[in-house]
Design a protein around this motif. Structure first.
Motif, mmCIF file in Angstrom:
data_model
loop_
_atom_site.group_PDB
_atom_site.id
_atom_site.type_symbol
_atom_site.label_atom_id
_atom_site.label_comp_id
_atom_site.label_asym_id
_atom_site.label_seq_id
_atom_site.Cartn_x
_atom_site.Cartn_y
_atom_site.Cartn_z
ATOM 1 N N ILE A 186 0.867 -1.181 0.000
ATOM 2 C CA ILE A 186 0.000 0.000 0.000
ATOM 3 C C ILE A 186 0.901 1.228 0.000
ATOM 4 O O ILE A 186 1.570 1.531 0.994
ATOM 5 C CB ILE A 186 -0.931 0.018 1.221
ATOM 6 N N THR A 187 0.953 1.919 -1.118
ATOM 7 C CA THR A 187 1.779 3.122 -1.214
ATOM 8 C C THR A 187 1.065 4.301 -0.580
ATOM 9 O O THR A 187 -0.129 4.217 -0.236
ATOM 10 C CB THR A 187 2.086 3.434 -2.682
ATOM 11 N N GLU A 188 1.771 5.411 -0.450
ATOM 12 C CA GLU A 188 1.152 6.613 0.106
ATOM 13 C C GLU A 188 -0.034 7.069 -0.749
ATOM 14 O O GLU A 188 -1.078 7.490 -0.231
ATOM 15 C CB GLU A 188 2.181 7.750 0.214
ATOM 16 N N GLU A 189 0.116 6.953 -2.070
ATOM 17 C CA GLU A 189 -0.975 7.341 -2.976
ATOM 18 C C GLU A 189 -2.184 6.421 -2.788
ATOM 19 O O GLU A 189 -3.329 6.888 -2.711
ATOM 20 C CB GLU A 189 -0.492 7.264 -4.429
ATOM 21 N N THR A 190 -1.922 5.113 -2.689
ATOM 22 C CA THR A 190 -3.008 4.155 -2.498
ATOM 23 C C THR A 190 -3.703 4.389 -1.163
ATOM 24 O O THR A 190 -4.934 4.273 -1.048
ATOM 25 C CB THR A 190 -2.468 2.717 -2.559
ATOM 26 N N ALA A 191 -2.912 4.717 -0.118
ATOM 27 C CA ALA A 191 -3.490 4.967 1.205
ATOM 28 C C ALA A 191 -4.465 6.139 1.155
ATOM 29 O O ALA A 191 -5.535 6.110 1.782
ATOM 30 C CB ALA A 191 -2.366 5.239 2.205
ATOM 31 N N LEU A 192 -4.115 7.190 0.406
ATOM 32 C CA LEU A 192 -5.013 8.337 0.274
ATOM 33 C C LEU A 192 -6.295 7.949 -0.470
ATOM 34 O O LEU A 192 -7.400 8.383 -0.108
ATOM 35 C CB LEU A 192 -4.309 9.475 -0.470
ATOM 36 N N GLN A 193 -6.136 7.112 -1.496
ATOM 37 C CA GLN A 193 -7.313 6.677 -2.258
ATOM 38 C C GLN A 193 -8.231 5.809 -1.397
ATOM 39 O O GLN A 193 -9.460 5.907 -1.490
ATOM 40 C CB GLN A 193 -6.869 5.912 -3.507
ATOM 41 N N LEU A 194 -7.632 4.974 -0.528
ATOM 42 C CA LEU A 194 -8.432 4.161 0.386
ATOM 43 C C LEU A 194 -9.182 5.041 1.387
ATOM 44 O O LEU A 194 -10.329 4.753 1.759
ATOM 45 C CB LEU A 194 -7.530 3.165 1.128
ATOM 46 N N GLU A 195 -8.544 6.116 1.826
ATOM 47 C CA GLU A 195 -9.202 7.039 2.745
ATOM 48 C C GLU A 195 -10.435 7.665 2.086
ATOM 49 O O GLU A 195 -11.509 7.757 2.702
ATOM 50 C CB GLU A 195 -8.227 8.141 3.170
ATOM 51 N N HIS A 196 -10.288 8.065 0.818
ATOM 52 C CA HIS A 196 -11.408 8.683 0.117
ATOM 53 C C HIS A 196 -12.527 7.675 -0.136
ATOM 54 O O HIS A 196 -13.715 8.017 -0.023
ATOM 55 C CB HIS A 196 -10.940 9.284 -1.211
ATOM 56 N N ALA A 197 -12.143 6.450 -0.447
ATOM 57 C CA ALA A 197 -13.144 5.448 -0.832
ATOM 58 C C ALA A 197 -13.829 4.807 0.366
ATOM 59 O O ALA A 197 -15.027 4.464 0.293
ATOM 60 C CB ALA A 197 -12.496 4.358 -1.693
ATOM 61 N N LEU A 198 -13.087 4.653 1.474
ATOM 62 C CA LEU A 198 -13.618 3.926 2.623
ATOM 63 C C LEU A 198 -13.789 4.782 3.875
ATOM 64 O O LEU A 198 -14.411 4.350 4.849
ATOM 65 C CB LEU A 198 -12.706 2.729 2.953
ATOM 66 N N GLY A 199 -13.189 5.963 3.880
ATOM 67 C CA GLY A 199 -13.288 6.810 5.063
ATOM 68 C C GLY A 199 -12.333 6.413 6.175
ATOM 69 O O GLY A 199 -12.421 6.940 7.290
ATOM 70 N N VAL A 200 -11.421 5.508 5.883
ATOM 71 C CA VAL A 200 -10.405 5.086 6.866
ATOM 72 C C VAL A 200 -9.149 5.906 6.607
ATOM 73 O O VAL A 200 -8.638 5.907 5.473
ATOM 74 C CB VAL A 200 -10.092 3.577 6.740
ATOM 75 N N PRO A 201 -8.611 6.616 7.614
ATOM 76 C CA PRO A 201 -7.492 7.543 7.392
ATOM 77 C C PRO A 201 -6.298 6.903 6.682
ATOM 78 O O PRO A 201 -5.969 5.732 6.915
ATOM 79 C CB PRO A 201 -7.105 7.972 8.811
ATOM 80 N N ALA A 202 -5.678 7.696 5.829
ATOM 81 C CA ALA A 202 -4.484 7.220 5.113
ATOM 82 C C ALA A 202 -3.378 6.847 6.092
ATOM 83 O O ALA A 202 -2.600 5.913 5.853
ATOM 84 C CB ALA A 202 -4.005 8.299 4.147
ATOM 85 N N SER A 203 -3.313 7.576 7.229
ATOM 86 C CA SER A 203 -2.270 7.279 8.221
ATOM 87 C C SER A 203 -2.411 5.856 8.759
ATOM 88 O O SER A 203 -1.411 5.190 9.052
ATOM 89 C CB SER A 203 -2.333 8.285 9.369
ATOM 90 N N PHE A 204 -3.649 5.385 8.882
ATOM 91 C CA PHE A 204 -3.865 4.016 9.353
ATOM 92 C C PHE A 204 -3.255 3.023 8.382
ATOM 93 O O PHE A 204 -2.554 2.091 8.778
ATOM 94 C CB PHE A 204 -5.369 3.743 9.502
ATOM 95 N N TRP A 205 -3.526 3.205 7.091
ATOM 96 C CA TRP A 205 -3.002 2.263 6.097
ATOM 97 C C TRP A 205 -1.485 2.356 5.981
ATOM 98 O O TRP A 205 -0.798 1.335 5.836
ATOM 99 C CB TRP A 205 -3.641 2.544 4.730
ATOM 100 N N ASN A 206 -0.957 3.576 6.062
ATOM 101 C CA ASN A 206 0.509 3.724 6.001
ATOM 102 C C ASN A 206 1.174 3.041 7.185
ATOM 103 O O ASN A 206 2.194 2.352 7.031
ATOM 104 C CB ASN A 206 0.892 5.206 5.974
ATOM 105 N N ASN A 207 0.629 3.236 8.371
ATOM 106 C CA ASN A 207 1.203 2.597 9.566
ATOM 107 C C ASN A 207 1.068 1.084 9.510
ATOM 108 O O ASN A 207 1.983 0.350 9.897
ATOM 109 C CB ASN A 207 0.513 3.127 10.831
ATOM 110 N N ARG A 208 -0.094 0.637 9.026
ATOM 111 C CA ARG A 208 -0.303 -0.812 8.908
ATOM 112 C C ARG A 208 0.681 -1.425 7.922
ATOM 113 O O ARG A 208 1.244 -2.491 8.157
ATOM 114 C CB ARG A 208 -1.744 -1.055 8.449
ATOM 115 N N GLU A 209 0.915 -0.758 6.809
ATOM 116 C CA GLU A 209 1.862 -1.252 5.797
ATOM 117 C C GLU A 209 3.284 -1.267 6.339
ATOM 118 O O GLU A 209 4.029 -2.240 6.160
ATOM 119 C CB GLU A 209 1.788 -0.370 4.547
#
Length: 372
Positions: free
Chosen positions: A56-79
């Protein structure tokens, strides 16, 4: 406590952030294809993320935030946590095959002295030893510590364990890092040596050592006391940790003040005589017989502590007394040249002008003081 057995759970499997993504999709009744459309990405990429094959790249994390409402920081930290965990698992797999490397070191002593922590898991214990040496793998030990100091290479009767000596030296290096020193100044250090000579007369050896440490640090030399390990057979060492900072590392192997102070001035001699900065000089029992620099350092220490002219006069006085050495003679001579009487006794014993069993009460016995 340092000798308390530690256990640390490290799973051998870590779930990718895609597993969390899949859980969220299932909770919301959303397919991977629908998510791909909302993000503007391909279904193949979403499936690879779910399976942990694609990051999950930084760009993908932002797209996930927009699509799911889950913060990009969560996905970045999880990755990031997932990738770190994968690296740890791979590292452990490599280290398992190198567990035997630990047998080279005095692990039990290192734990008992509080130099490292004790772990039940052998891989964790290896990681602890690697951290102690500041290296990433056993292979780096050979690269960083495999070049033997000159004293180890040339000492004919060398009976010490090389890895124990390297462990002792590393502990001194770590201790020296905590000593704030001024840039090395040879003139100031020579002045400091004169001050240290006067300290040998103080009955409070621990206080003298602290003063010695302070005045040497002001001239660019860190003095550290590190208890010897079994099979080190060493009294002291000298080395440079930077072009402007030297280290004098001492132990109290013989537990008497004459040997301790001679060791200090011997190591100081390596610095004053400008012996090679890239070498590590270690003072073993037999080193002076085989290494020119060790002989020179011995002579320097001998003549600093007891000037040759004064010693010649003492020898003459002893000869006039038909070889008899009295306590009063030693005390008066020591007072005259400004050193502890035990130093004079040690010199006379070394030169066989005094029996090894005589006047030892004039020497001060040293003891380690453990500081919590």
């Amino acid at each position: 406590m340092a000798n308390e057995l530690r256990t640390q759970y490290r799973p051998d499997y870590v779930s990718p952030p895609g597993a969390t993504l899949l859980d969220i999709l299932e909770e919301r009744g959303m397919t991977q294809n629908e998510l791909a459309k909302r993000m503007g990405r391909t279904p193949k990429l979403i499936n690879e993320i779910v399976k942990g094959k694609a990051p999950i790249t930084e760009e993908t994390a932002l797209q996930l935030e927009h699509a799911l409402g889950v913060p990009a920081s969560f996905w970045n930290n999880r990755e990031r946590a997932y990738r770190e965990s994968l690296a740890e698992v791979r590292e452990r797999e490599k280290l398992v095959d190198q567990i035997g490397w630990l047998e080279r070191f005095p692990i039990v002593e290192m734990i008992a002295r509080g130099w490292i922590e004790k772990y039940e898991d052998q891989v964790e214990q290896m990681l602890e030893v690697l951290n102690f040496f500041g290296i990433a793998s056993p292979n780096q030990y050979e690269i960083c510590y495999g070049i033997q100091p000159v004293a180890l290479r040339q000492s004919r009767a060398f009976e010490a364990d090389e890895n124990a000596v390297m462990t002792w030296l590393r502990k001194g290096e770590l201790e020296a890092q905590d000593i704030l020193c001024q840039p090395f100044d040879k003139v100031r250090f020579q002045d400091a040596i004169g001050d240290v000579k006067g300290l040998t007369r103080s009955p409070e050896i621990n206080e003298s050592v602290q003063i010695m440490t302070d005045i040497c640090a002001s001239s660019g030399v860190a003095v550290v006391l590190v208890p010897q390990l079994d099979k080190t057979r060493v009294s002291g060492a000298t080395y440079w940790v930077s072009p402007t900072k030297a280290v004098i590392q001492l132990t109290i192997r013989y537990k008497m003040d004459d040997q301790f102070w001679f060791s200090f001035f011997h190591e100081a001699g390596h610095i004053v005589l400008e012996h090679k900065k890239k070498e590590i000089f270690i003072n073993f029992e037999d080193a002076s017989e085989n290494v020119d620099e060790e002989r020179e350092a011995d002579i320097y220490a001998r003549d600093i502590l007891i000037p040759p002219e004064a010693y010649d006069a003492l020898r003459t006085a002893i000869a006039e007394r038909r070889g008899k050495v009295s306590r009063d003679l030693v005390r008066c001579f020591a007072e005259e040249i400004g050193v502890a009487p035990g130093i004079v006794v040690g010199r006379l014993q070394h030169d066989r002008l005094l029996d090894w069993s005589y006047l030892n009460d004039l020497k001060a016995k040293l003891q380690w003081v453990e500081v919590e």
